[in-house]
Write a protein that holds these residues in place. Structure first.
Motif, PDB file in Angstrom:
ATOM      1  N   THR A  10       0.826  -1.204   0.000  1.00 12.27           N
ATOM      2  CA  THR A  10       0.000   0.000   0.000  1.00 12.27           C
ATOM      3  C   THR A  10       0.863   1.258   0.000  1.00 12.27           C
ATOM      4  N   GLY A  11       1.975   1.218   0.726  1.00 13.88           N
ATOM      5  CA  GLY A  11       2.863   2.372   0.777  1.00 13.88           C
ATOM      6  C   GLY A  11       3.441   2.706  -0.590  1.00 13.88           C
ATOM      7  N   THR A  12       3.771   1.665  -1.372  1.00 14.12           N
ATOM      8  CA  THR A  12       4.300   1.886  -2.717  1.00 14.12           C
ATOM      9  C   THR A  12       3.286   2.636  -3.574  1.00 14.12           C
ATOM     10  N   GLU A  13       2.040   2.185  -3.519  1.00 16.95           N
ATOM     11  CA  GLU A  13       0.977   2.830  -4.292  1.00 16.95           C
ATOM     12  C   GLU A  13       0.750   4.259  -3.806  1.00 16.95           C
ATOM     13  N   ARG A  14       0.797   4.449  -2.504  1.00 17.31           N
ATOM     14  CA  ARG A  14       0.579   5.769  -1.936  1.00 17.31           C
ATOM     15  C   ARG A  14       1.697   6.737  -2.324  1.00 17.31           C
ATOM     16  N   PHE A  15       2.900   6.229  -2.498  1.00 17.03           N
ATOM     17  CA  PHE A  15       4.024   7.081  -2.888  1.00 17.03           C
ATOM     18  C   PHE A  15       3.783   7.689  -4.268  1.00 17.03           C
TER      19      PHE A  15
ATOM     20  N   GLU B  10       0.846   8.149  -5.648  1.00 19.47           N
ATOM     21  CA  GLU B  10      -0.258   9.095  -5.500  1.00 19.47           C
ATOM     22  C   GLU B  10       0.226  10.410  -4.890  1.00 19.47           C
ATOM     23  N   THR B  11       1.132  10.311  -3.910  1.00 19.00           N
ATOM     24  CA  THR B  11       1.657  11.509  -3.254  1.00 19.00           C
ATOM     25  C   THR B  11       2.429  12.375  -4.245  1.00 19.00           C
TER      26      THR B  11
ATOM     27  N   GLU C 106      -0.070  14.262  -6.301  1.00 24.91           N
ATOM     28  CA  GLU C 106      -0.718  15.327  -5.529  1.00 24.91           C
ATOM     29  C   GLU C 106       0.220  16.518  -5.313  1.00 24.91           C
TER      30      GLU C 106
ATOM     31  N   PHE D  82       8.751  11.340   2.056  1.00 27.37           N
ATOM     32  CA  PHE D  82       7.657  10.369   2.133  1.00 27.37           C
ATOM     33  C   PHE D  82       8.073   9.088   2.831  1.00 27.37           C
TER      34      PHE D  82
ATOM     35  N   GLU E 145       2.399  -3.014   5.348  1.00 29.62           N
ATOM     36  CA  GLU E 145       1.513  -2.353   4.385  1.00 29.62           C
ATOM     37  C   GLU E 145       1.984  -0.942   4.058  1.00 29.62           C
ATOM     38  N   GLN E 146       2.339  -0.180   5.094  1.00 35.02           N
ATOM     39  CA  GLN E 146       2.773   1.200   4.879  1.00 35.02           C
ATOM     40  C   GLN E 146       4.293   1.359   4.919  1.00 35.02           C
TER      41      GLN E 146
END
Length: 347
Positions: free
Chosen positions: A251-256, A258-259, A262, A284, A299-300
């Motif tokens: 999940t952290g990879t995907e969030r990176f 996205e960040t 943004e 990040f 996950e994160q």
């Protein structure tokens, strides 16, 4: 106990002599993982452990070196990041504690650092990403080199291990050269030894070892993963540089990703400066490796792993992992040797 390995011993004699141990296998330095327990386990089993300094202070590194020396008398090295603000003090700690080998990573070392290490009596190992830099490092005083390809875990360069080996091994003979990145089976160890490598470096295979202090959830993530799960981080916009880091997708990879979208969007709209946007992207992953390794947040957190993670099938003792690798390498070398030509181990 290691299986009989006369061919491996003969093929890796230069690396074994340089390291001072039975196997010319270096343990890759992994922050939060390559600490006293894993380093001493590698040494006791015949390999060469490398302590990862990471962001440690000089006092903290001194404590960890003493702990390793109290647990085992096997030779070991210390990996220092050349960008560390206290590099000179860290080098001095290693020299004061009579560490036999110092590994400099994360950039080209300054000549003053090289001189201090050599004058202090330690052997210097450096990372060489190209043939030109390999030759420059040898001229500058490196006693040995590591060439590490993009299959490795953590921060990686753009070139594969097999290409680097072809580029560098035939043309650097003055010092021992160890090959790293994506190595998880004895067949590959044998291949690189036959190409002229003095030995190999492996990290991912040992990250999930029984002696590793990594969180059980972190280890199980390695056991479940395949080579295709270990990917490099994505750079969304070429204007905002992201140093590639290979790790398991979560999940952290995907969030990176996205960040990045943004933050860059806010910069394009004039809502933040380029410097602030770059800093937000860079920060990040701050603390993310510790969250995964120490706290077990798979996950994160950042699950740094090389593509050899596919060879991690279970949580096993270091000695068992090494015994398997040695047996595989010996068998591979035997297939390459003429019938009946099994040389005795060279010492």
């Amino acid at each position: 106990m290691l299986p009989s390995h006369p061919l491996l011993a003969a093929a890796s004699v230069r690396g074994r002599r340089f390291l001072g141990c039975e196997l010319a296998f270096l343990g890759g330095a992994m922050t939060w993982v390559s600490e006293r327990n894993l380093v001493t386990a590698l040494g006791r089993a015949g390999a060469f452990g490398v302590l990862a300094c990471g962001a440690m202070t000089p006092d903290r590194l001194d404590e960890e070196i003493q702990a390793v020396q109290a647990l085992s008398d096997a030779p070991f090295g210390v990996n220092l990041i050349v960008m560390h603000p206290d590099l000179a003090q860290l080098v001095q700690v290693c020299l004061d504690r009579k560490v036999s080998h110092i590994v400099l990573a994360g950039g080209l070392p300054h000549k003053d650092t090289i001189q201090a290490i050599r004058q202090g009596g330690a052997k210097l190992i450096c990372f060489a990403p190209t043939l030109a830099l390999a030759k420059k490092l040898v001229r500058s005083g490196a006693d040995a080199l590591v060439i590490e390809g993009s299959e490795a875990g953590g921060h990686v360069g753009p070139v594969s291990t097999s290409v680097l080996a072809q580029e560098i091994l035939p043309f650097v003979a003055d010092v021992p050269v160890f090959v790293a990145g994506g190595i998880g089976h004895g067949e590959m160890i044998a291949a690189y030894l036959c190409m002229g490598a003095a030995g190999v470096q492996m990290g991912t295979r040992f990250a999930a070892a029984a002696e590793s202090i990594a969180h059980p959830a972190f280890k199980q993530a390695f056991v479940r993963a395949s080579a295709r799960d270990a990917v490099t981080s994505v750079q969304i916009d070429p204007q905002f540089k992201v140093i590639p880091v290979r790790g398991l997708v979560n999940t952290g990879t995907e969030r990176f990703a996205e960040t990045q979208v943004e933050v860059i969007g806010r910069y394009r709209r004039g809502e933040t400066s380029f410097e602030e946007a770059s800093l937000q992207i860079e920060r990040f992953w701050a603390g993310a490796l510790r969250r995964a390794v120490v706290e077990g947040d798979v996950e994160q957190g950042s699950l740094m792993a090389g593509q050899s993670v596919g060879f991690v099938k279970a949580v096993e003792p270091v000695a068992d992992i090494l015994a398997e690798l040695v047996a595989q390498t010996e068998a591979a070398l035997a297939r390459r040797a003429p019938a009946g030509a099994l040389p005795a181990a060279a010492e």
